[in-house]
Design an enzyme around this catalytic site. Sequence first.
Site, PDB file in Angstrom:
ATOM      1  N   LYS A 288       0.832  -1.205   0.000  1.00 17.94           N
ATOM      2  CA  LYS A 288       0.000   0.000   0.000  1.00 17.94           C
ATOM      3  C   LYS A 288       0.870   1.260   0.000  1.00 17.94           C
ATOM      4  O   LYS A 288       0.617   2.183  -0.769  1.00 17.94           O
ATOM      5  CB  LYS A 288      -0.919   0.020   1.241  1.00 17.94           C
ATOM      6  CG  LYS A 288      -1.885  -1.154   1.297  1.00 17.94           C
ATOM      7  CD  LYS A 288      -2.878  -1.000   2.433  1.00 17.94           C
ATOM      8  CE  LYS A 288      -2.254  -1.099   3.819  1.00 17.94           C
ATOM      9  NZ  LYS A 288      -1.752  -2.445   4.148  1.00 17.94           N
TER      10      LYS A 288
ATOM     11  N   ARG B  73      -9.503   0.560   9.617  1.00 15.17           N
ATOM     12  CA  ARG B  73      -9.152  -0.833   9.837  1.00 15.17           C
ATOM     13  C   ARG B  73     -10.294  -1.610  10.469  1.00 15.17           C
ATOM     14  O   ARG B  73     -10.161  -2.793  10.721  1.00 15.17           O
ATOM     15  CB  ARG B  73      -7.913  -0.926  10.727  1.00 15.17           C
ATOM     16  CG  ARG B  73      -6.609  -1.063   9.906  1.00 15.17           C
ATOM     17  CD  ARG B  73      -5.445  -0.977  10.858  1.00 15.17           C
ATOM     18  NE  ARG B  73      -4.280  -1.742  10.473  1.00 15.17           N
ATOM     19  CZ  ARG B  73      -3.203  -1.228   9.896  1.00 15.17           C
ATOM     20  NH1 ARG B  73      -3.194   0.033   9.521  1.00 15.17           N
ATOM     21  NH2 ARG B  73      -2.154  -1.983   9.671  1.00 15.17           N
TER      22      ARG B  73
ATOM     23  N   ARG C  35      11.557  -6.772   4.151  1.00 16.76           N
ATOM     24  CA  ARG C  35      11.525  -5.336   4.467  1.00 16.76           C
ATOM     25  C   ARG C  35      12.133  -5.078   5.844  1.00 16.76           C
ATOM     26  O   ARG C  35      12.830  -4.089   6.051  1.00 16.76           O
ATOM     27  CB  ARG C  35      10.073  -4.832   4.432  1.00 16.76           C
ATOM     28  CG  ARG C  35       9.944  -3.337   4.661  1.00 16.76           C
ATOM     29  CD  ARG C  35       8.553  -2.823   4.380  1.00 16.76           C
ATOM     30  NE  ARG C  35       7.625  -3.096   5.470  1.00 16.76           N
ATOM     31  CZ  ARG C  35       6.322  -2.768   5.442  1.00 16.76           C
ATOM     32  NH1 ARG C  35       5.798  -2.209   4.369  1.00 16.76           N
ATOM     33  NH2 ARG C  35       5.540  -3.021   6.468  1.00 16.76           N
TER      34      ARG C  35
ATOM     35  N   ARG D  78      11.881  -1.730  11.426  1.00 17.62           N
ATOM     36  CA  ARG D  78      10.600  -1.877  12.120  1.00 17.62           C
ATOM     37  C   ARG D  78      10.577  -3.176  12.898  1.00 17.62           C
ATOM     38  O   ARG D  78      10.703  -4.252  12.300  1.00 17.62           O
ATOM     39  CB  ARG D  78       9.441  -1.840  11.110  1.00 17.62           C
ATOM     40  CG  ARG D  78       9.067  -0.467  10.683  1.00 17.62           C
ATOM     41  CD  ARG D  78       7.956  -0.489   9.655  1.00 17.62           C
ATOM     42  NE  ARG D  78       6.722  -1.113  10.132  1.00 17.62           N
ATOM     43  CZ  ARG D  78       5.566  -1.070   9.475  1.00 17.62           C
ATOM     44  NH1 ARG D  78       5.500  -0.424   8.316  1.00 17.62           N
ATOM     45  NH2 ARG D  78       4.491  -1.648   9.950  1.00 17.62           N
TER      46      ARG D  78
ATOM     47  N   ARG E 250      -0.172  -9.685  12.843  1.00 14.64           N
ATOM     48  CA  ARG E 250      -0.732  -8.536  12.105  1.00 14.64           C
ATOM     49  C   ARG E 250      -1.655  -9.027  10.992  1.00 14.64           C
ATOM     50  O   ARG E 250      -2.705  -8.440  10.741  1.00 14.64           O
ATOM     51  CB  ARG E 250       0.395  -7.673  11.532  1.00 14.64           C
ATOM     52  CG  ARG E 250       1.100  -6.850  12.607  1.00 14.64           C
ATOM     53  CD  ARG E 250       2.437  -6.306  12.146  1.00 14.64           C
ATOM     54  NE  ARG E 250       2.334  -5.403  11.017  1.00 14.64           N
ATOM     55  CZ  ARG E 250       3.344  -5.142  10.173  1.00 14.64           C
ATOM     56  NH1 ARG E 250       4.525  -5.755  10.338  1.00 14.64           N
ATOM     57  NH2 ARG E 250       3.178  -4.301   9.182  1.00 14.64           N
TER      58      ARG E 250
HETATM   59  P1  AMP Z   1       0.915  -0.204   9.121  1.00 14.49           P
HETATM   60  O1  AMP Z   1       2.114   0.643   8.840  1.00 14.49           O
HETATM   61  O2  AMP Z   1      -0.327   0.284   8.404  1.00 14.49           O
HETATM   62  O3  AMP Z   1       1.166  -1.669   8.899  1.00 14.49           O
HETATM   63  O4  AMP Z   1       0.581  -0.025  10.674  1.00 14.49           O
HETATM   64  C1  AMP Z   1       1.477  -0.411  11.679  1.00 14.49           C
HETATM   65  C2  AMP Z   1       0.787  -0.493  13.010  1.00 14.49           C
HETATM   66  O5  AMP Z   1       0.258   0.784  13.366  1.00 14.49           O
HETATM   67  C3  AMP Z   1      -0.405  -1.431  13.066  1.00 14.49           C
HETATM   68  O6  AMP Z   1      -0.027  -2.780  13.287  1.00 14.49           O
HETATM   69  C4  AMP Z   1      -1.179  -0.862  14.251  1.00 14.49           C
HETATM   70  O7  AMP Z   1      -0.585  -1.197  15.455  1.00 14.49           O
HETATM   71  C5  AMP Z   1      -0.979   0.632  14.056  1.00 14.49           C
HETATM   72  N1  AMP Z   1      -2.041   1.196  13.195  1.00 14.49           N
HETATM   73  C6  AMP Z   1      -1.898   1.742  11.957  1.00 14.49           C
HETATM   74  N2  AMP Z   1      -3.085   2.138  11.471  1.00 14.49           N
HETATM   75  C7  AMP Z   1      -4.004   1.833  12.405  1.00 14.49           C
HETATM   76  C8  AMP Z   1      -5.412   1.959  12.504  1.00 14.49           C
HETATM   77  N3  AMP Z   1      -6.130   2.473  11.483  1.00 14.49           N
HETATM   78  N4  AMP Z   1      -6.031   1.538  13.634  1.00 14.49           N
HETATM   79  C9  AMP Z   1      -5.334   1.025  14.644  1.00 14.49           C
HETATM   80  N5  AMP Z   1      -4.021   0.831  14.612  1.00 14.49           N
HETATM   81  C10 AMP Z   1      -3.337   1.232  13.526  1.00 14.49           C
END
Ligand code: AMP
Length: 369
Positions: free
Chosen positions: A193, A268, A307, A313, A325
């Site tokens: 994404k 989400r 990655r 990360r 996740r």
């Molecule tokens: P991402 O970079 O989108 O994979 O997000 C990394 C982490 O950030 C996720 O595993 C959640 O812990 C937190 N996070 C990101 N977006 C959201 C969201 N919309 N709602 C809740 N937690 C989020």
Amino acid sequence: MIKLHDKYFKPYISAEEIDDAVTKMAQDIADDLGDEVPVFIGILNGSFMLVSDFVKKYPKACEVTFIKLASYEGVKSTEDIQRLIGLTQDLTGRTVVILEDIIDTGNTLHEVHRIFNNEGVKQLLIATLFYKPEAYKKDFKIHYIGKDIPNKFIVGYGLDYDGLGRDLPQVYQLKTTQHMTNLVLFGPPGAGKGTQANFLKEKYNLVHISTGDVFRYNIKNETALGNLAKSYIDKGALVPDQVTIDMLEAEVEKNADAKGFIFDGFPRNVTQAEALDKILENKDSKVNAMVALEVEDEVLVKRLLERGKTSGRKDDSDESIIRNRIKVYYNETAILKDYYSAQDKYFGVDGVGNIEDITERLCNTIDKL
Ligand code: AMP
């Protein structure tokens, strides 16, 4: 929606709601004034409709008259309020109730007080159908308020935009935002994404908001939000909804002039999706499409571990956190496919292959919207 001159207005306060507010004001004032016979003074032009409805509802004897102060020209309130016309009656010792259609900055009220200070009235009460607390800059007491409204331009029920709209029985609000295109970029962690959002934001001139990136930025800068989010993110769990929604809303507000947004990592779950609908509705806009990158789990795990070697990360370097996740995605997030499908807004795109091919597939979908 209606068009007056060059601008669009959307329905905002119904005739029934206005009627209820006027009825209540009339009743409250009558209760407070007892047997006193008040002089109601409407301020023209805007108050003509209110005054007419109000006095019909006023249950006791009263007098009615009008004064005129030229105040509004076009959309913006002009600072120079002109002189008062029409006050011919002797008001010495009388209870005067000013009936205003709307009070915003309070400039008109200032002028009213200046004028009535010399009239020897027994008491001067101020009643307004609409009141904009965010715009009001004066200290004069407003005794009766029909309804508080936000600081947006309204027309109808006596209020005009350059002469038009006074006759409308309901109130309309100016549509302030330009047309926006809002995309939700969807897919499990590792679907690509972020990578694709970078291409799409350039091509379509959209603002990219990645909630994950905003959280990581806050963690890096050790903000209160970052400290709160960290414990959830490190486990691969979702950050609580209200925290995430407030943060997203702030990001949207920071980009008031955006032609649209790419939401990446948000919403989400259904609570977040409903919150996003509200946030965009406040901007007279909506989600146009959810574009979803579809990738199998094993490909995701491989991509994320790869990655993790360079991203630093923590949630990308441990296979069990990665799998958690992905599990959270299927348990809590994938349901959004139904949410947007029900509105005919879901578009699945094959997310496996080289980056350019996937971008092209996404663009083909978006161009057809
Ligand atoms: P991402 O970079 O989108 O994979 O997000 C990394 C982490 O950030 C996720 O595993 C959640 O812990 C937190 N996070 C990101 N977006 C959201 C969201 N919309 N709602 C809740 N937690 C989020």
